[in-house]
Design an enzyme around this catalytic site. Structure first.
Site, PDB file in Angstrom:
ATOM      1  N   LYS A 152       2.776   6.332   5.900  1.00 29.81           N
ATOM      2  CA  LYS A 152       1.911   5.350   5.228  1.00 29.81           C
ATOM      3  C   LYS A 152       2.424   3.950   5.510  1.00 29.81           C
ATOM      4  CE  LYS A 152      -1.457   4.057   2.689  1.00 29.81           C
ATOM      5  NZ  LYS A 152      -1.515   2.889   3.606  1.00 29.81           N
ATOM      6  N   SER A 180      -6.194   3.469   4.289  1.00 35.08           N
ATOM      7  CA  SER A 180      -5.600   2.602   3.270  1.00 35.08           C
ATOM      8  C   SER A 180      -6.646   1.749   2.555  1.00 35.08           C
ATOM      9  CB  SER A 180      -4.516   1.699   3.875  1.00 35.08           C
ATOM     10  OG  SER A 180      -3.624   1.238   2.876  1.00 35.08           O
ATOM     11  N   SER A 198       0.795  -1.234   0.000  1.00 34.68           N
ATOM     12  CA  SER A 198       0.000   0.000   0.000  1.00 34.68           C
ATOM     13  C   SER A 198       0.825   1.280   0.000  1.00 34.68           C
ATOM     14  CB  SER A 198      -0.957   0.007   1.199  1.00 34.68           C
ATOM     15  OG  SER A 198      -2.047  -0.848   0.967  1.00 34.68           O
ATOM     16  N   LYS A 256       0.051   3.720  -2.682  1.00 33.77           N
ATOM     17  CA  LYS A 256      -0.940   4.788  -2.586  1.00 33.77           C
ATOM     18  C   LYS A 256      -0.288   6.166  -2.515  1.00 33.77           C
ATOM     19  CE  LYS A 256      -4.472   1.768  -0.632  1.00 33.77           C
ATOM     20  NZ  LYS A 256      -4.046   0.534  -0.037  1.00 33.77           N
TER      21      LYS A 256
END
Length: 320
Positions: A272, A156, A98, A101
């Protein structure tokens, strides 16, 4: 302006009857044309980019030893002073999970209007991969792009990523093209993005250094910094029948949730997380020290969530 010397891993194919791929480190000055020609970017524009606010990581700084850091790739830099505190395997090709992203967010902030209304499609509302984190949007829901961006970065949500991609790129494939163009425009030339969320694909990859470049660019946007600094985000939108729906989405960042403590004198602003079975556990952070200096830290492919955060805390301890 005098150009900084920066090293980039370039894959060169040597034709000797069969193809052999060899990774070598070249000075950035020798790769101007390779980057600009591939992306129709002017050499002067690329040179100016690499001449500003980037920490240089030559190969002799890329294999530091620390028995407490067992993840495949790790990096922490003092971004205020351009000082590498720790680096290991930052040019190795990795699955980003992720952390993908981040480049999705950069495309949004560069190209899109956050006030746009997005209608959730069947495909965005029917992601069926096992373990995929979902916000739970349903087909026909109407939600602002800014809300989707918050859901993407705070919680997320993979369905948020798919909805963003279809809205901006027309399809996942169309958006992936924008992702790769945007990545290369900031110097992240060793990445290949297939989707907007990071669910596994063998051809979807990046490097720790490319992620550093993308994250460094994102930190120029106040909107991005404010989003990643949130403990939770509440989205209000309308379903297909026009009824209001309100949902709260908690951060995946343990430092912001208070379940992980940063070293004394270090403030984690945000970051993140990312996890898949192939990528392992991943995390990138933006932090500040007591003198308000900025730090970017990154771990790729740690073995488990507890190990990920303990290793990150150990990296952050290098700030003091």
């Amino acid at each position: 302006m005098k150009k900084k010397l920066i090293y980039i891993v370039m894959s060169l194919t040597i034709l000797t009857g069969c193809s052999k791929s060899t990774d070598v480190l070249l000075p950035y000055s020798e790769t101007d044309n390779l980057i600009s020609n591939e992306n129709n970017i002017g050499t002067d524009e690329v040179s100016d980019f690499f001449a500003s606010d980037l920490t240089i990581i030559p190969d002799e700084l890329n294999h530091m030893e620390d028995s407490s850091i067992t993840a495949t790739s790790a990096l922490i830099v003092n971004a205020s002073d351009d000082v590498v505190l720790y680096a290991n395997n930052v040019y190795e090709r990795m699955y980003p999970a992720s952390l993908t992203k981040l480049i999705t967010a950069l495309v949004v902030l560069k190209e899109a209007n956050l006030k746009d209304t997005v209608t959730i499609s069947y495909n965005a509302s029917h992601i069926t991969e096992s373990g995929a984190k979902l916000c739970g949007f349903k087909e026909g829901d109407k939600i602002n792009l800014e809300d989707l961006l918050n859901c993407l970065l705070v919680y997320s949500g993979n369905d948020a990523g798919a909805a963003i991609a279809e809205h901006i790129g027309g399809s996942l494939e169309g958006f992936a093209k924008k992702m790769n163009e945007t990545a290369k425009s900031v110097g992240a030339v060793h990445s290949n993005f297939i989707n907007p969320h990071g669910l596994h694909d063998d051809n979807h990859y990046t490097t720790a250094y490319d992620l550093y470049l993308i994250f460094n660019e994102l930190l120029k946007y106040d909107k991005f910094v404010s989003i990643i600094n949130q403990e939770s985000y509440t989205a209000t939108y309308k379903d297909a029948e026009g009824q209001a729906v309100t949902k709260e989405f908690a951060t995946t960042n343990r430092y912001l949730k208070g379940t992980e403590k940063a070293p004394d004198g270090v403030t984690v602003v945000g970051g993140k997380t990312g996890t898949t079975s192939k990528a392992g556990n991943c995390l990138i952070l933006y932090s500040k020290d007591s003198q308000n200096k900025s730090y970017i830290s990154l771990i790729l492919q740690a073995d488990g969530g507890n190990s990920l955060f303990s290793q990150m805390t150990h990296l952050l301890d290098k700030i003091n």
